[in-house]
Design an enzyme around this catalytic site. Structure first.
Site, PDB file in Angstrom:
ATOM      1  N   GLU A  33      57.081  -4.474  16.948  1.00 48.77           N
ATOM      2  CA  GLU A  33      56.436  -4.202  18.239  1.00 48.77           C
ATOM      3  C   GLU A  33      56.654  -5.455  19.074  1.00 48.77           C
ATOM      4  O   GLU A  33      55.997  -6.475  18.853  1.00 48.77           O
ATOM      5  CB  GLU A  33      54.932  -3.955  18.036  1.00 48.77           C
ATOM      6  CG  GLU A  33      54.605  -2.715  17.220  1.00 48.77           C
ATOM      7  CD  GLU A  33      54.808  -1.423  18.005  1.00 48.77           C
ATOM      8  OE1 GLU A  33      54.972  -1.487  19.233  1.00 48.77           O
ATOM      9  OE2 GLU A  33      54.820  -0.355  17.385  1.00 48.77           O
ATOM     10  N   CYS A  85      51.238  -6.946  26.312  1.00 48.35           N
ATOM     11  CA  CYS A  85      52.630  -6.499  26.157  1.00 48.35           C
ATOM     12  C   CYS A  85      52.964  -5.395  27.148  1.00 48.35           C
ATOM     13  O   CYS A  85      54.093  -5.284  27.592  1.00 48.35           O
ATOM     14  CB  CYS A  85      52.886  -6.053  24.722  1.00 48.35           C
ATOM     15  SG  CYS A  85      51.735  -4.783  24.170  1.00 48.35           S
TER      16      CYS A  85
HETATM   17  P1  NAD Z   1      55.499 -14.890  18.627  1.00 56.70           P
HETATM   18  O1  NAD Z   1      56.745 -14.118  18.398  1.00 56.70           O
HETATM   19  O2  NAD Z   1      55.613 -16.298  19.060  1.00 56.70           O
HETATM   20  O3  NAD Z   1      54.606 -14.927  17.290  1.00 56.70           O
HETATM   21  C1  NAD Z   1      54.127 -13.750  16.680  1.00 56.70           C
HETATM   22  C2  NAD Z   1      53.759 -14.057  15.243  1.00 56.70           C
HETATM   23  O4  NAD Z   1      54.936 -14.374  14.507  1.00 56.70           O
HETATM   24  C3  NAD Z   1      52.834 -15.258  15.065  1.00 56.70           C
HETATM   25  O5  NAD Z   1      51.895 -14.964  14.065  1.00 56.70           O
HETATM   26  C4  NAD Z   1      53.789 -16.344  14.598  1.00 56.70           C
HETATM   27  O6  NAD Z   1      53.181 -17.359  13.841  1.00 56.70           O
HETATM   28  C5  NAD Z   1      54.741 -15.545  13.749  1.00 56.70           C
HETATM   29  N1  NAD Z   1      56.049 -16.164  13.534  1.00 56.70           N
HETATM   30  C6  NAD Z   1      56.673 -17.098  14.274  1.00 56.70           C
HETATM   31  N2  NAD Z   1      57.892 -17.378  13.743  1.00 56.70           N
HETATM   32  C7  NAD Z   1      58.026 -16.597  12.653  1.00 56.70           C
HETATM   33  C8  NAD Z   1      59.069 -16.404  11.698  1.00 56.70           C
HETATM   34  N3  NAD Z   1      60.213 -17.077  11.764  1.00 56.70           N
HETATM   35  N4  NAD Z   1      58.873 -15.499  10.713  1.00 56.70           N
HETATM   36  C9  NAD Z   1      57.742 -14.792  10.649  1.00 56.70           C
HETATM   37  N5  NAD Z   1      56.717 -14.926  11.520  1.00 56.70           N
HETATM   38  C10 NAD Z   1      56.864 -15.810  12.518  1.00 56.70           C
HETATM   39  O7  NAD Z   1      54.647 -14.031  19.654  1.00 56.70           O
HETATM   40  P2  NAD Z   1      53.267 -14.433  20.354  1.00 56.70           P
HETATM   41  O8  NAD Z   1      53.564 -15.495  21.365  1.00 56.70           O
HETATM   42  O9  NAD Z   1      52.227 -14.657  19.335  1.00 56.70           O
HETATM   43  O10 NAD Z   1      52.910 -13.055  21.109  1.00 56.70           O
HETATM   44  C11 NAD Z   1      53.370 -12.726  22.356  1.00 56.70           C
HETATM   45  C12 NAD Z   1      54.503 -11.728  22.276  1.00 56.70           C
HETATM   46  O11 NAD Z   1      54.082 -10.583  21.541  1.00 56.70           O
HETATM   47  C13 NAD Z   1      54.921 -11.202  23.617  1.00 56.70           C
HETATM   48  O12 NAD Z   1      56.321 -11.139  23.663  1.00 56.70           O
HETATM   49  C14 NAD Z   1      54.328  -9.800  23.660  1.00 56.70           C
HETATM   50  O13 NAD Z   1      54.993  -8.904  24.504  1.00 56.70           O
HETATM   51  C15 NAD Z   1      54.446  -9.401  22.238  1.00 56.70           C
HETATM   52  N6  NAD Z   1      53.497  -8.337  21.939  1.00 56.70           N
HETATM   53  C16 NAD Z   1      53.978  -7.078  21.736  1.00 56.70           C
HETATM   54  C17 NAD Z   1      53.092  -6.047  21.505  1.00 56.70           C
HETATM   55  C18 NAD Z   1      53.572  -4.654  21.255  1.00 56.70           C
HETATM   56  O14 NAD Z   1      52.782  -3.849  20.802  1.00 56.70           O
HETATM   57  N7  NAD Z   1      54.816  -4.311  21.538  1.00 56.70           N
HETATM   58  C19 NAD Z   1      51.730  -6.290  21.467  1.00 56.70           C
HETATM   59  C20 NAD Z   1      51.277  -7.593  21.685  1.00 56.70           C
HETATM   60  C21 NAD Z   1      52.172  -8.611  21.912  1.00 56.70           C
END
Ligand code: NAD
Length: 528
Positions: free
Chosen positions: A248, A282
């Site tokens: 997502e 999002c």
């Molecule tokens: P992010 O990608 O920076 O981090 C998300 C999660 O991934 C965190 O828990 C982080 O610690 C973890 N992570 C980071 N690197 C990783 C790796 N290499 N392997 C595994 N896990 C890892 O995102 P964010 O800044 O926390 O959230 C914002 C983003 O999320 C925005 O792009 C937003 O659009 C998206 N989002 C999407 C939805 C949806 O339903 N489509 C919902 C909410 C947020």
């Protein structure tokens, strides 16, 4: 420390402890030991043992646990909203509306629909020679599901995914965002209190490397919500383990305000849709296309409404827009607005930090004079910014809306719902609302997910529940003492018979059939 390379710079991240701060005040609200890769692996191993037992718990008892969780969450809604507010910064009322209520309704949906998803289905066979078998589909839990969550909806996102996994008999290990661990811990606490075994829901705390340790830690599926950049890394890591992943990811949602829309209603929606959770949603409105004939009054109405928003600490009752989550997120928004400004865009309202309020505040911003070359039109902004772009013909608006590498959600605004619906069908997105925005996330029946770079798979709805099961097909032969005609040995006579069967089933005319049928008993006797 580990080094994490992001698109723009190298960030040093701690490996021992994680400090959680309130984004509105900077106050420390939690300190946690970061889970080592060995600890993550151990958590998954415990979850695997717990899952075997949890899957044996009759569905009606698992549903009863979900209902107890609903009762507990209803009772403790204010303290949950306060936890969310303290670490994510959003107004408490927003935490209630977009997190607690969403989770309660999703729990209701899980309780009502788990039977439908887990129910065995019988499968009738169309192929004549397979009619002697009784076929069925059995839904089984995936096993141990790893949930990697973002900070923007720190309770509702891991909660909806966890509830879907639990009700279908899975165990879960959650890796919350490093910026918002408390909400996930609160979720686990409520689930344990409701009767979910401790090891069936565990939380491992840490930064990105803890997330990667989870993916390689022995889980059966990864459910990831976050940015496109991390999503690609997660997909690659899941491919390495050959486990499925649900992604997502980000969005750049368009709002199309057609000629016949109600200007005041659409302007209110645009402002709420762009600013809710300080734009860190999002499915927030990131691009607003407005018909030429109503463009000026629409921009004026938006400017007026934005000016009236109270900005501040979301713990205060009247606050509409809280702080951004971090300096890093604020800098992304600021740099996109500056890029647009330097290329000739006009900032109508906002467009600046609000240091008097604190380190993480950015003024709700209305911006016009936008073109597609600007970063604001290409990249996810994820901040309180509403760019408004005029259009002349519906076709032009559809083309601009679809001109994005994202495809999460969109909305169309029209006084004629038929007109709105026709346009909605032509937008490339996982969900399109006509005359509303964002609220599909609170409609548990509606699948949530994207097309293009916005992700793979669906959360919510029956599809969201089905993501948590694997379907096993079982066939039971009704004639166990009869050898199959297609077993050894082969020969010319058998070939003729197969040709006849193919013709009988798929070709017109039955010329070869009679001869073939005549020879069947003889052939059967020859089976090895
Ligand atoms: P992010 O990608 O920076 O981090 C998300 C999660 O991934 C965190 O828990 C982080 O610690 C973890 N992570 C980071 N690197 C990783 C790796 N290499 N392997 C595994 N896990 C890892 O995102 P964010 O800044 O926390 O959230 C914002 C983003 O999320 C925005 O792009 C937003 O659009 C998206 N989002 C999407 C939805 C949806 O339903 N489509 C919902 C909410 C947020």
């Amino acid at each position: 420390v580990n080094d994490v390379v992001t698109e723009s710079r190298v960030i040093e991240i701690p490996t021992d402890k994680l400090i959680n701060r309130n984004p509105a005040t900077g106050e420390v609200i939690g300190e946690y030991k970061i889970a080592s890769p060995d600890e993550v692996r151990a958590a998954v191993a415990h979850a695997r043992v717990a899952q075997a037992a949890w899957a044996q718990v009759p569905l009606r008892k698992r549903v009863a646990v979900i209902r107890r969780f609903m009762a507990l969450l209803t009772e403790k809604k204010e303290s949950v909203a306060a936890t969310i507010n303290a670490e994510a910064g959003k107004p408490r009322v927003e935490a209630l509306l977009t997190e607690v209520m969403v989770v309660l309704d999703w729990a209701r949906f899980c309780a009502q629909n788990a039977y439908r998803v887990m129910r065995e289905e019988s499968l009738s066979h169309g192929n004549l020679v397979m009619k002697t078998k009784r076929g069925m589909l059995v839904s089984e839990p995936v096993g141990v599901v790893g949930i990697i969550a973002p900070w923007n909806y720190p309770f509702s996102i891991p909660a909806t995914e966890t509830l879907a996994a639990l009700v279908t008999g899975n165990a879960v290990v959650i890796k919350p965002s490093e910026l918002t661990p408390n909400s996930a811990l609160k979720l686990a606490e409520l689930l344990h209190e409701a009767g979910v075994p401790e090891a069936a829901v565990q939380v491992v705390i840490g930064y990105g490397p803890t997330g990667s340790a989870l993916i390689s830690g022995g889980i059966d599926k990864v459910v990831f919500t976050g940015s496109v950049a991390t999503g690609k890394r997660v997909a690659a890591a899941a491919a390495e383990q050959l486990i499925p992943c649900l992604l997502e990811l980000g969005g750049k949602d368009a709002m199309l305000v057609l000629e016949d829309a109600d200007v005041d209603v659409a302007a209110s929606a645009a402002v709420w849709g762009a600013m809710v959770n300080a734009g860190q949603t999002c499915i927030s409105v990131e691009r607003c296309y407005v018909h030429d004939s109503i463009y000026t009054p629409f921009v004026e109405a938006c400017a007026d409404k934005i000016t009236k928003l109270t900005i501040g600490n979301g713990a205060d009752d009247d606050v509409c827009v809280g702080p951004m989550i971090s300096t890093r997120q604020l800098e992304i928004v600021e740099s996109q607005v500056e890029d647009a400004r330097s290329r000739g865009a006009h900032v109508v309202v906002g467009g600046k930090r609000l240091p008097a309020l604190g380190e993480h505040y950015y003024a709700p911003t209305l911006i016009t004079g936008i073109d597609r070359s600007m970063r604001l039109m290409q990249e996810e902004t994820f901040g309180p910014v509403l760019p408004v772009i005029p259009f002349d013909k519906d076709e032009e608006a559809i083309a601009m809306a679809n001109d994005s590498e994202f495809g999460l959600a969109a909305s169309v605004w029209s006084g004629d719902s038929g007109h709105g619906e026709r346009i909605a069908r032509r937008i490339s997105a996982g969900a399109v609302m006509v005359n509303d925005v964002i609220s599909q996330f609170g409609i548990s029946e509606a699948p949530h997910g994207g097309v293009k770079k916005s992700g793979i798979g669906r959360a919510h709805g029956l599809m969201g529940l089905r993501e948590m099961v694997v379907q096993k097909y079982i066939a039971v032969e009704r004639l166990p003492r009869v050898k199959r005609l297609w077993w050894y040995s082969y020969g010319k006579q058998f070939e003729h018979q197969m040709l006849a069967f193919v013709d009988m089933m798929f070709a017109k005319g039955t010329s070869r059939l009679t001869g073939a049928l005549k020879s069947t008993p003889a052939l059967w006797r020859k089976r090895l």
